[in-house]
Design an enzyme around this catalytic site. Structure first.
Site: not given
Ligand code: BG6
Length: 481
Positions: A180-181, A243
Site C-alpha cells: 500500500d504505497h 490508503h
Molecule cells: C493509486 C490509485 O493507488 O493511488 C490511483 O489507484 C491514485 O487512482 C493513486 O491516483 C494516488 O497515489 P499518489 O501517490 O499520487 O497520491
C-alpha cells in the site's frame, strides 16, 4: 539485511505502474547506492520489444530535470544491469524461458547464492497464474525468494479471501510483500515519530482532547484513460479501503512494543478490529459531471453509460475502544476536484468556557502531499497593549526546514524494505481481512446487492465535491479561517 546476488524481476514491465513508479524507484535506489551489490533487473511483459526500446522507455520515465551529467552516467550504468524479455503470463514455456535467462545472468557469479525478488505490477486477472508459475518454475533453491504484489486484492471480503487463499498455496506470508504505497510516504512514516516521540502530542492524543479527525484525499484529474479499471472498483476501493484506512490505523493504533514488523502490525490489527462496518447513513457519494471544459465521468467511452460508480466518497467511522470512543473519523476522497492534496486534520476540542470564549480550536495538520508539512493552529496573544487571543500557526514546512534533505519516493522506501525483508510497511493478511470487513457492507449496498444501487450526487469537475461542508459539519467539525 540487503542480500547480494539478487535479481529483481518486474512483471508488467511495459505497464503504467512499472513505468511511472517501479522503474523510476529502482533507478532512484540504484543512483543513490541502495541496491544490493551485483543486483540485476529483468523487465518482463507480453509486449515484444527490443532491449534498446525497453531502455528508451525506462529512461523516459526517469526524472532528470537539469540533464545532470552524473545522472546521465548513472542511467547508462542502470541500463547495463537491466534486461528485458517478453513472454506470456499463462503458459509454462514463457516461464521456462525466463528461467534460462535467469540462469545466464546468475552463471557468472562466484557465490552460489541466488536471491530472487518477483515484483507483480500486473492486473488481478493474471495475478494467480503468474504467482503459481513463478513458484513452480522460477523459485530459487539457493537463496531467498520474495514476491511483491499490488492492489486490488479482491473486491470484497469474500473475493479477497479467495485470492489470498490461492496465493498462500504458493507463497508464505514471510515471502509476500503487499504494497500500500501510502505506507511508504515520508509524512505517513512520520506519524509514528510525531505520536510516540513527543510527550506533548501523546498526552493529548485521545477522546479527551480531540474532537474529530479528517483524512482527505483530492486529485485534480478524473479517471480519463482508466475508466475501464475504475468503474469496476470505484473510489472506495481505490483510495479509502486501503490508503486512507492505513493512514487512520497509524494515527490511532496503540504504541507498538517495538519497531518489529509484527509488533507494529499487531497494533494495527487491534485498532481495525475495533471499527464497526461503515454505515450508509454516514456516507456521502458523488460522481463528477462535465464542467470547466472537462468531461464528466460518464463521458468516458470506457465507462458504461448509466454507471453509478462513485468517484467521490466521504464517510465517517468510529473506533470502539477506550482511547477513541465517540470521536468521529471523517474519510474523504475524490477525483476531479478543485485541488490536489492529501492531508490529515486533527481538530482538538474547545477550551472549557471561562476567560476565553469563542477562540478557535487547536488543529494539527499533517500535509502528506504536495509540499510535506506539519502545522499546528495555536491561539496566541495578539501583540499589543491589551489581551486578545488570535489564531496563528506553528509551521513546519519541509521545503524550508529540510531544504537539503531529499524526500524519498514512497516506492523507493518500500522496494528497499522488501529487499531487506522488512514487513513493517506492508499489509499483513489479517489486516487486509479486517479492512475488507469494515467496507464490504457499504460496497455491497453501493453496488445494489441489497436492492437498487444508490445514485451518487453529481458534482462539477474541478469543484469541492457534493455538499461536503454540510456533511463535515454534521460531525462537529468547525471550519477554521
Ligand atoms: C493509486 C490509485 O493507488 O493511488 C490511483 O489507484 C491514485 O487512482 C493513486 O491516483 C494516488 O497515489 P499518489 O501517490 O499520487 O497520491
Amino acid at each position: 539485511e540487503l542480500r547480494d546476488n539478487t535479481i529483481i524481476i518486474v512483471f508488467g514491465a511495459s505497464g503504467d505502474l512499472a513505468k511511472k513508479k517501479t522503474f523510476p524507484a529502482l533507478f532512484g535506489l540504484y543512483r543513490d547506492g541502495y541496491l544490493p551489490k551485483d543486483v540485476k533487473i529483468i523487465g518482463y511483459a507480453r509486449t515484444k520489444m527490443e532491449e534498446v526500446d525497453f531502455h528508451k522507455r525506462v529512461t523516459q520515465y526517469i526524472k532528470n530535470p537539469d540533464e545532470d551529467q552524473e545522472v546521465v552516467a548513472k542511467i547508462d550504468e542502470f541500463k547495463k544491469i537491466s534486461t528485458y524479455i517478453s513472454g506470456g503470463y499463462e503458459d509454462d514455456a514463457s516461464f521456462e524461458n525466463l528461467e534460462s535467462h535467469l540462469k545466464v545472468l546468475e552463471s557468472g557469479r562466484l557465490s552460489k547464492e541466488r536471491n530472487r525478488v518477483f515484483y507483480l505490477a500486473l492486473p488481478p486477472s493474471v495475478f494467480i497464474p503468474v504467482a503459481g508459475r513463478v513458484k513452480k518454475l522460477n523459485y530459487s533453491e539457493d537463496g531467498v525468494n520474495r514476491i511483491i504484489v499490488e492492489k486490488p486484492f479482491g473486491k470484497d471480503l469474500e473475493s479477497s479471501r479467495k485470492l489470498l487463499g490461492s496465493l498462500k498455496q504458493y507463497w508464505t506470508e514471510d515471502e509476500t510483500f503487499r504494497i500500500d504505497h501510502y505506507l511508504g510516504k515520508e509524512m505517513v512514516k512520520n506519524i509514528l515519530v510525531l505520536r510516540f516521540a513527543n510527550i506533548a502530542l501523546s498526552a493529548a492524543w485521545d477522546k479527551n482532547s480531540i474532537s474529530s479527525v479528517q483524512i482527505t484525499f483530492k486529485e485534480e484529474f478524473g479517471t480519463e484513460g482508466r475508466g475501464g479499471y475504475f468503474d469496476e472498483f470505484g473510489i472506495i476501493r481505490d483510495i479509502l479501503q486501503n490508503h486512507l484506512l492505513q493512514v487512520l490505523t497509524v494515527l490511532t493504533m496503540e504504541r507498538p512494543v517495538s519497531f518489529a514488523a509484527e509488533d507494529i502490525r499487531d497494533e494495527k490489527v487491534k485498532v481495525l478490529r475495533a471499527i464497526p462496518p461503515i454505515a450508509k447513513e454516514h456516507t456521502l457519494l458523488g460522481q463528477y459531471v462535465a464542467a470547466n471544459g472537462k468531461p464528466g465521468y460518464l463521458d468516458d467511452n470506457t465507462v458504461p453509460p448509466n454507471s453509478t460508480c462513485p468517484t467521490f466518497a466521504a464517510t465517517t467511522l468510529w473506533i470502539n475502544n477506550p482511547r477513541w470512543e465517540g470521536v468521529p473519523f471523517i474519510l474523504k476522497a475524490g477525483k476531479a476536484m478543485n485541488d490536489a492534496k492529501v492531508e490529515v486534520r486533527i481538530q482538538f476540542k474547545d477550551v472549557t468556557s471561562g476567560i476565553f470564549k469563542d477562540v478557535a480550536r487547536n488543529e494539527l495538520v499533517l500535509r502528506i502531499q504536495p509540499s510535506e508539512s506539519v502545522y499546528l493552529k495555536l491561539n496566541t496573544k495578539m501583540p499589543g497593549l491589551y489581551t486578545r487571543a488570535m489564531p496563528t500557526e506553528m509551521d513546519l514546512t519541509y521545503k524550508r526546514r529540510f531544504a537539503d534533505n531529499k524526500i524519498p519516493e514512497a516506492y523507493e522506501a518500500l522496494i528497499l524494505d522488501a529487499l531487506k525483508g522488512d514487513h513493517s510497511n506492508f499489509v499483513r493478511q489479517d489486516e487486509l481481512d479486517y479492512a475488507w470487513k469494515i467496507f464490504t457492507p457499504i460496497l455491497h449496498w453501493i453496488e445494489g446487492k441489497d436492492g437498487i444501487a444508490p445514485k451518487p450526487s453529481p458534482y462539477p469537475y474541478g469543484s469541492r465535491g457534493p455538499n461536503i461542508d454540510a456533511f463535515v459539519r454534521k460531525y462537529g467539525y468547525i471550519r477554521s479561517s
